[in-house]
Design a protein around this motif. Structure first.
Motif, short mmCIF file in Angstrom:
data_model
loop_
_atom_site.label_atom_id
_atom_site.label_comp_id
_atom_site.label_asym_id
_atom_site.label_seq_id
_atom_site.Cartn_x
_atom_site.Cartn_y
_atom_site.Cartn_z
N PHE A 135 -15.61 3.87 8.91
CA PHE A 135 -13.95 4.01 9.61
C PHE A 135 -12.46 3.08 9.05
O PHE A 135 -12.57 2.81 8.27
CB PHE A 135 -13.99 3.14 10.88
CG PHE A 135 -15.27 3.95 11.48
CD1 PHE A 135 -14.75 4.62 12.55
CD2 PHE A 135 -15.90 2.40 12.36
CE1 PHE A 135 -15.73 4.89 13.41
CE2 PHE A 135 -16.68 2.55 13.07
CZ PHE A 135 -16.83 3.89 13.66
N CYS A 136 -11.71 4.60 9.00
CA CYS A 136 -10.09 4.12 7.95
C CYS A 136 -8.58 4.74 9.37
O CYS A 136 -8.65 5.24 10.25
CB CYS A 136 -10.03 4.72 7.21
SG CYS A 136 -11.15 4.09 5.43
N ALA A 137 -8.33 3.67 9.29
CA ALA A 137 -7.24 4.04 10.14
C ALA A 137 -6.59 5.75 9.27
O ALA A 137 -5.39 6.06 9.98
CB ALA A 137 -6.35 3.22 10.12
N ARG A 179 -1.66 7.84 -1.91
CA ARG A 179 -1.07 7.98 -0.62
C ARG A 179 -1.46 6.79 0.34
O ARG A 179 -2.35 6.24 1.39
CB ARG A 179 -1.66 9.11 0.24
CG ARG A 179 -1.25 10.34 -0.23
CD ARG A 179 1.00 10.03 0.18
NE ARG A 179 0.75 11.39 -0.65
CZ ARG A 179 1.45 11.97 -1.54
NH1 ARG A 179 2.27 10.77 -2.24
NH2 ARG A 179 2.35 13.26 -1.90
N ARG A 180 -1.68 5.17 -0.70
CA ARG A 180 -2.51 3.64 -0.16
C ARG A 180 -2.00 3.70 1.06
O ARG A 180 -0.38 3.72 0.76
CB ARG A 180 -2.51 2.74 -1.48
CG ARG A 180 -3.25 3.35 -2.23
CD ARG A 180 -5.09 3.32 -1.72
NE ARG A 180 -5.14 1.78 -1.26
CZ ARG A 180 -6.47 1.65 -0.75
NH1 ARG A 180 -7.14 2.32 -0.48
NH2 ARG A 180 -6.49 0.33 -0.79
N PRO A 181 -2.28 2.87 1.92
CA PRO A 181 -1.52 2.70 3.08
C PRO A 181 -1.48 1.36 2.98
O PRO A 181 -1.17 -0.06 3.37
CB PRO A 181 -2.50 2.44 4.49
CG PRO A 181 -4.25 2.15 3.43
CD PRO A 181 -4.09 2.75 1.93
N MET A 229 -6.12 8.26 6.10
CA MET A 229 -7.30 8.91 5.09
C MET A 229 -6.63 8.70 3.38
O MET A 229 -4.97 9.58 3.20
CB MET A 229 -7.88 10.25 5.39
CG MET A 229 -8.58 10.08 6.81
SD MET A 229 -10.30 9.42 6.25
CE MET A 229 -10.16 9.48 8.38
N CYS A 230 -7.11 8.21 2.29
CA CYS A 230 -6.80 8.08 0.66
C CYS A 230 -7.42 9.72 0.43
O CYS A 230 -8.47 10.12 0.26
CB CYS A 230 -7.23 7.06 0.44
SG CYS A 230 -6.81 5.16 1.02
N PRO A 231 -6.77 10.42 0.22
CA PRO A 231 -6.80 11.76 -0.12
C PRO A 231 -7.78 12.29 -1.64
O PRO A 231 -8.26 13.01 -1.49
CB PRO A 231 -5.53 12.22 -0.83
CG PRO A 231 -4.61 11.41 -1.38
CD PRO A 231 -4.63 9.94 0.05
N PHE A 232 -7.68 10.74 -2.15
CA PHE A 232 -8.53 10.43 -3.34
C PHE A 232 -10.52 10.29 -3.37
O PHE A 232 -11.68 10.41 -4.04
CB PHE A 232 -8.33 9.60 -4.74
CG PHE A 232 -7.53 8.41 -3.94
CD1 PHE A 232 -8.57 7.70 -4.09
CD2 PHE A 232 -6.96 8.24 -3.56
CE1 PHE A 232 -8.94 6.44 -4.08
CE2 PHE A 232 -6.39 6.67 -3.00
CZ PHE A 232 -7.68 6.38 -3.30
N CYS A 233 -10.41 9.80 -1.95
CA CYS A 233 -11.38 8.94 -1.82
C CYS A 233 -12.95 9.69 -0.99
O CYS A 233 -12.31 10.40 -0.56
CB CYS A 233 -11.15 7.61 -0.65
SG CYS A 233 -12.44 7.04 -0.02
N PRO A 234 -13.70 9.62 -1.91
CA PRO A 234 -14.79 10.82 -1.87
C PRO A 234 -15.88 10.43 -0.35
O PRO A 234 -17.57 10.46 -0.08
CB PRO A 234 -15.62 10.89 -2.63
CG PRO A 234 -15.37 9.23 -2.92
CD PRO A 234 -13.95 8.96 -3.00
S1 SF4 Z 1 -9.95 4.11 -0.02
FE1 SF4 Z 1 -8.78 5.22 1.46
S2 SF4 Z 1 -9.60 6.58 2.82
FE2 SF4 Z 1 -11.15 5.37 1.05
S3 SF4 Z 1 -12.33 3.28 2.67
FE3 SF4 Z 1 -10.26 2.81 1.09
S4 SF4 Z 1 -8.73 3.03 3.01
FE4 SF4 Z 1 -10.26 4.44 3.56
#
Ligand code: SF4
Ligand SMILES: C[S@@+](CC[C@H](N)C(=O)[O-])C[C@H]1O[C@@H](n2cnc3c(N)ncnc32)[C@H](O)[C@@H]1O
Length: 438
Positions: free
Chosen positions: A41-43, A157-159, A45-50
């Protein structure tokens, strides 16, 4: 073994077909296991993260953690933790710190002797948040800093912002046996824009973290960032400079992508010799078999609700493949030692020939008294290239197939486009050779 009597079977049914399926999985291992728990689960989505993750629907986390607890208990009852407990625990994601209150019962169900580590989003690393993690028994944290440049963090696009990333490390150092900071190395962006990566690395040393992980950005085709070519020579150069700076600040290169303070423990999810994965998208390596759980969160919960283990794939590597897998991850930490007894003669002969060849070509040092050889700087560069090759040829195709499970759960994961993943013929061959019924 038929599919009905196979590994997934039933969790605790009394019949001969489904009793003991978790015991059959545990029986595949040849020694003590580490435990990996995935929180998908993530609040945002980071666009690079697989990685496998979704934005949770209402009520979904509660149902998910209930299912996770059932899976954990089934394996522990089957003896997965051995007499003394799992050798280590690693909780990753996704964002495992999104629902810390739901994590407690699962942790209580998992006896662990060694370190207990968790991935932490910087904005969750407040003094109160970190104290809560300590209260849950965690001894190590890995903080997703990525960069101290607001420009880079915006690009990713990090939170969170750079201030929160720095504060997170300041609060964490001294609270845990080990604090790891994750940095992302995107050489193309760094050279063209911020130029901050090496300075960020030094800042981590100055903040006194035990370990810095410098992950080169992997461009998975199915993420919003999409695929892109790599300037691997430039990556080698930057990592060589990072190694020099580390030495200057009293740190050592402990693996291809990690730098540690001498005496500090190492933090990795990937180099455990044997591990059992729990949760949606987790995998297990049990000597000769590589098992993959369902990625779809509802598919995972549904399997558990139906009394089955949530296994989706089984790749049987065999003795030789298992020894190759062992050697690959051993080399990540910069050393290659002779295979353990029981690996078989072909594995020992193959490894000896490979290491001798790598020594002749200058990738490994000569063996020490125990027969172990270390990667040379050139060896680190070649391993870096190999790791990327494995990521794109084996991991990306597998994960893209598994992420398609989200489609049956009411649309794509929202962020993954499995159809845009790289197509690799090698993966098709590997599947054909190694895939076994569950
Ligand atoms: S890098 Fe971003 S999308 Fe990936 S797990 Fe961490 S918070 Fe979630
Ligand atoms: C699951 S995330 C960390 C936990 C938390 N979700 C966070 O983002 O802070 C694990 C780490 O993987 C790394 N990572 C994510 N996507 C990557 C990519 N495409 N290439 C290389 N490393 C990546 C990041 O450094 C990240 O901190």
């Amino acid at each position: 073994m038929s599919a009905a009597a196979g590994l997934a079977g039933g969790l605790r049914g009394p019949g001969p077909t489904n009793a003991g399926s978790s015991a059959r999985v545990v029986g595949l291992a040849d020694g003590p296991l580490g435990a990996y728990v995935h929180v998908p689960f993530c609040a945002r989505m980071c666009p690079f993260c697989p990685y496998n993750k979704v934005i949770p629907r209402a009520g979904q986390p509660e149902r998910y953690f209930d299912a996770l607890l059932t899976e954990a208990r089934a394996y522990v009852e089957a003896g997965a933790a051995g007499a003394t407990g799992f050798t280590s625990l690693y909780v990753g994601g996704g964002t495992p710190t999104l629902f810390p209150e739901l994590l407690g019962p699962v942790l209580d169900a998992l006896p662990v002797t060694g370190e207990r580590a968790i991935e932490v989003l910087p904005s969750h690393a407040t003094p109160a948040g970190l104290d809560a993690l300590r209260g849950l028994g965690f001894t190590a944290v890995s903080i997703g800093v990525q960069s101290f440049s607001d420009d880079v963090l915006h690009h990713l696009r990090r939170p969170h912002d750079a201030r929160q990333a720095k504060d997170a490390l300041t609060h964490a150092v001294g609270r845990f046996d080990l604090v790891d900071a994750d940095l992302i190395l995107d050489v193309e962006y760094d050279d063209a824009h911020a130029g901050s990566f090496l300075g960020d690395l030094v800042s981590c040393f100055q903040l006194g973290v035990g370990q810095v992980s410098t992950y080169p950005l992997m461009r998975f085709g199915y993420t919003a960032f999409g695929p892109a070519p790599h300037d691997r020579r430039r990556e080698h150069e930057v990592l060589a400079e990072a190694t020099r700076l580390a030495a200057e600040h009293g740190y050592e290169r402990r693996s291809v992508w990690t730098f540690n303070r001498p005496g500090s423990p190492s933090y990795t999810s990937i180099t455990r010799r044997r591990f059992l994965g729990l949760g949606a998208g987790a995998s297990s390596f049990l000597a000769r078999d590589f098992l993959v759980n369902h990625f779809g969160v509802e598919t995972y919960i549904g399997a558990i609700a139906a009394g089955r283990l949530p296994l989706a794939r089984r790749l049987h590597l065999g003795r030789l493949g298992g020894a190759a897998y062992d050697a690959f991850w051993q080399a990540y930490s910069g050393r290659l030692c002779p295979p353990e007894r029981g690996s078989g003669v072909p594995a020992a002969v193959l490894l000896r020939a490979a290491t001798a060849g790598m020594t002749t070509t200058g990738l490994l040092t000569r063996p020490d008294a125990g027969g172990c050889r270390a990667l040379t700087p050139r060896g680190f560069d070649r391993y870096h290239d190999l790791e990327r090759w494995v990521t794109y040829h084996l991991i990306e195709p597998l994960w893209s197939q598994m992420l398609a499970e989200h489609a049956g759960e009411g649309g794509r994961a929202g962020w993954a486009a499995p159809e845009s993943a790289r197509r690799r013929r090698l993966w098709t061959v590997v599947e054909r050779l190694l895939e076994r019924p569950i």
